[in-house]
Motif scaffolding. Structure first.
Motif, PDB file in Angstrom:
ATOM      1  N   MET A   1      29.924  37.507 -29.610  1.00  0.00           N
ATOM      2  CA  MET A   1      29.387  38.756 -29.077  1.00  0.00           C
ATOM      3  C   MET A   1      30.435  39.873 -29.126  1.00  0.00           C
ATOM      4  SD  MET A   1      27.121  40.622 -27.903  1.00  0.00           S
ATOM      5  CE  MET A   1      25.851  39.379 -27.882  1.00  0.00           C
TER       6      MET A   1
ATOM      7  N   VAL B   1      30.265  42.100 -32.046  1.00  0.00           N
ATOM      8  CA  VAL B   1      29.082  42.963 -32.000  1.00  0.00           C
ATOM      9  C   VAL B   1      29.356  44.171 -31.121  1.00  0.00           C
ATOM     10  CG1 VAL B   1      26.670  43.108 -31.301  1.00  0.00           C
ATOM     11  CG2 VAL B   1      27.503  41.055 -32.435  1.00  0.00           C
TER      12      VAL B   1
ATOM     13  N   THR C   1      24.581  51.157 -31.264  1.00  0.00           N
ATOM     14  CA  THR C   1      24.053  50.410 -32.397  1.00  0.00           C
ATOM     15  C   THR C   1      24.781  49.074 -32.510  1.00  0.00           C
ATOM     16  OG1 THR C   1      23.413  50.573 -34.717  1.00  0.00           O
ATOM     17  CG2 THR C   1      25.605  51.424 -34.121  1.00  0.00           C
ATOM     18  N   GLY C   2      24.446  48.278 -33.525  1.00  0.00           N
ATOM     19  CA  GLY C   2      25.049  46.959 -33.679  1.00  0.00           C
ATOM     20  C   GLY C   2      24.471  45.927 -32.733  1.00  0.00           C
ATOM     21  N   LEU C   3      23.280  46.181 -32.180  1.00  0.00           N
ATOM     22  CA  LEU C   3      22.679  45.265 -31.219  1.00  0.00           C
ATOM     23  C   LEU C   3      21.942  44.128 -31.928  1.00  0.00           C
ATOM     24  CD1 LEU C   3      21.223  47.934 -28.762  1.00  0.00           C
ATOM     25  CD2 LEU C   3      23.321  46.604 -28.476  1.00  0.00           C
ATOM     26  N   ASP C   4      21.842  42.995 -31.236  1.00  0.00           N
ATOM     27  CA  ASP C   4      21.190  41.810 -31.770  1.00  0.00           C
ATOM     28  C   ASP C   4      19.844  41.627 -31.068  1.00  0.00           C
ATOM     29  OD1 ASP C   4      20.439  39.382 -32.808  1.00  0.00           O
ATOM     30  OD2 ASP C   4      22.021  38.222 -31.824  1.00  0.00           O
ATOM     31  N   THR C   5      18.760  41.997 -31.752  1.00  0.00           N
ATOM     32  CA  THR C   5      17.391  41.888 -31.227  1.00  0.00           C
ATOM     33  C   THR C   5      17.276  42.502 -29.836  1.00  0.00           C
ATOM     34  OG1 THR C   5      17.312  39.753 -32.385  1.00  0.00           O
ATOM     35  CG2 THR C   5      15.379  40.367 -31.106  1.00  0.00           C
TER      36      THR C   5
ATOM     37  N   GLU D   1      19.344  42.041 -24.780  1.00  0.00           N
ATOM     38  CA  GLU D   1      19.199  41.421 -26.091  1.00  0.00           C
ATOM     39  C   GLU D   1      18.470  40.097 -25.890  1.00  0.00           C
ATOM     40  OE1 GLU D   1      22.937  42.789 -28.780  1.00  0.00           O
ATOM     41  OE2 GLU D   1      23.415  41.366 -27.190  1.00  0.00           O
TER      42      GLU D   1
ATOM     43  N   ASP E   1      18.445  37.204 -27.119  1.00  0.00           N
ATOM     44  CA  ASP E   1      19.148  35.922 -27.074  1.00  0.00           C
ATOM     45  C   ASP E   1      19.799  35.647 -25.722  1.00  0.00           C
ATOM     46  OD1 ASP E   1      18.408  35.198 -29.578  1.00  0.00           O
ATOM     47  OD2 ASP E   1      20.336  35.620 -30.539  1.00  0.00           O
TER      48      ASP E   1
ATOM     49  N   ASP F   1      21.791  38.307 -23.669  1.00  0.00           N
ATOM     50  CA  ASP F   1      22.857  39.185 -23.205  1.00  0.00           C
ATOM     51  C   ASP F   1      22.291  40.454 -22.586  1.00  0.00           C
ATOM     52  OD1 ASP F   1      25.041  37.626 -23.853  1.00  0.00           O
ATOM     53  OD2 ASP F   1      25.159  38.386 -25.900  1.00  0.00           O
TER      54      ASP F   1
ATOM     55  N   ARG G   1      29.494  43.495 -21.769  1.00  0.00           N
ATOM     56  CA  ARG G   1      28.529  42.457 -21.454  1.00  0.00           C
ATOM     57  C   ARG G   1      28.572  42.174 -19.962  1.00  0.00           C
ATOM     58  NH1 ARG G   1      28.619  36.579 -24.278  1.00  0.00           N
ATOM     59  NH2 ARG G   1      30.383  36.283 -22.875  1.00  0.00           N
TER      60      ARG G   1
ATOM     61  N   GLY H   1      18.689  47.819 -34.856  1.00  0.00           N
ATOM     62  CA  GLY H   1      19.594  47.302 -33.837  1.00  0.00           C
ATOM     63  C   GLY H   1      20.217  48.421 -33.022  1.00  0.00           C
TER      64      GLY H   1
END
Length: 365
Positions: A1, A4, A36-40, A56, A58, A60, A71, A356
């Protein structure tokens, strides 16, 4: 993470100086990338001052302030499978005094998962959650990885509405003994309000506020405090609904769509005693976040409904009576729009899953 987050911070510094424009019926509007650069990414909401939270799927939760993303530790365990995971985040009106936030997520239940709502206290530095409490979880959510809902909306009276999909078991949307395909209403402490419509009804879950829903992934209040939802149909039949106490919205008895196989759904498009949508799409657009706009910065949009499309990459603006889709706002930034919300200053923020990225719409110039 970590990589990211570093990428997100660097992109934020760059993209914030590279505003784009989207054309609308009221003229061009400015679009800025806020992170930006986010995961879902799935949902956003705002903290007092200049910070915001973003989930996110997953698992987070990120706290973004002054161009820095951190985070947040202490998020509850989630079942990140299929459409499930960490889903909505809502900052209640009393946050300044309580520091509570609300999260919906796919909560592990044996080999399956159910839609759940938890509350926790955000630390003063925004890096951790404490005093985590589960306020609600759907009974026997099942093993399917789809149709979790899931939005949480704070009503004017402080009660909480949580949207729950049918989890792929469509008949259960009509069963008052199941939470599938329902909107539930609870108090901030997780108790059931005494004026819920099915309190005391034999065999009914007392949390239920309305039923007959397929997969409501967008929800928001209008200026009168009424709850609106956007709901996924099957092949056609995506809906905008105005939610009423104890009402039955028909799924799977009536629908304006068909099963993916092409087979007819239920009895057709109407039946006495079942609610009609305020608007429906055919073909489906896969609607997600929903916003009823205040008109603060764009008076012409006061009371209009904005809905993100995951399938066709645009933001739909709906107005009028009866409701109609007045325009489709689109550009490279609107790739798979998951959430759309109004900030305290009247700007409109949205999540592009495809990019993202969290974007902010503000007046041009």
């Amino acid at each position: 993470m970590l990589h990211v987050l570093i990428g997100a911070i660097s992109a934020l510094v760059t993209l914030a100086t590279q505003a784009a424009a989207l054309e609308t019926r009221v003229g061009a509007v400015r679009v800025d990338a806020m992170i930006t650069g986010l995961d879902t990414p799935w949902a956003i909401d705002f903290l007092p001052g200049d910070g915001f939270l973003v989930t996110e799927r997953d698992g987070d939760l990120l706290h973004v302030r002054n161009g820095t993303a951190n985070r947040v530790e202490g998020v509850p365990p989630v079942r990140a499978s299929g459409q499930g995971g960490l889903l909505d985040v809502t900052v209640p009106r009393d946050f300044a005094s309580s520091r509570d936030i609300l999260l919906t997520y796919a909560k592990p239940q044996g080999r399956g998962a159910g839609t759940a709502l938890a509350t926790a206290r955000l630390s003063t530095d925004g890096t951790a959650l404490t005093n985590m409490r589960v306020l609600f979880e759907s009974a026997d959510g099942g093993r399917a990885g789809r149709h979790f809902g899931s939005r949480v909306v704070e009503g004017r009276d402080g009660t909480l509405f949580v949207t729950i999909g049918d989890r792929g078991e469509d008949a259960l949307a009509q069963d008052l003994g199941a939470h599938n395909g329902k909107i539930v209403r609870i108090n901030r402490d997780g108790s059931v309000p005494a004026d819920n419509p099915f309190v005391g009804v034999a065999g009914a879950r007392p949390e239920i506020w309305s039923f007959g829903h397929r997969n409501p992934q967008g929800a928001g209040l209008d200026a009168r405090g009424r709850l609106w939802t956007s709901e996924h149909g099957a092949r056609g039949g995506d809906e905008i609904n105005l939610i009423g106490k104890g009402r039955n919205y028909g799924w799977p008895v009536i629908s304006y769509g068909r099963h993916y196989s092409g087979r007819k759904i239920g009895e057709g498009t109407a039946r006495p005693g079942l609610e009609q949508p305020q608007f429906y799409w055919d073909p489906s657009i896969a609607p997600s976040g929903l916003l009823v706009y205040s008109g603060r910065l764009w008076p012409d949009w006061r009371g209009d409904v904005f809905v993100g499309s995951l399938k066709f990459d645009y933001i739909g603006r709906l107005d009028g009576s009866p409701l109609r889709e007045a325009e489709r706002i689109s550009g490279p930034e609107t790739e798979r729009v998951r959430d759309i919300v109004e900030a305290p200053d009247g700007t409109i923020w949205f999540i592009s899953v495809g990019q993202g990225t969290v974007y902010r719409i503000s007046p041009a110039g």
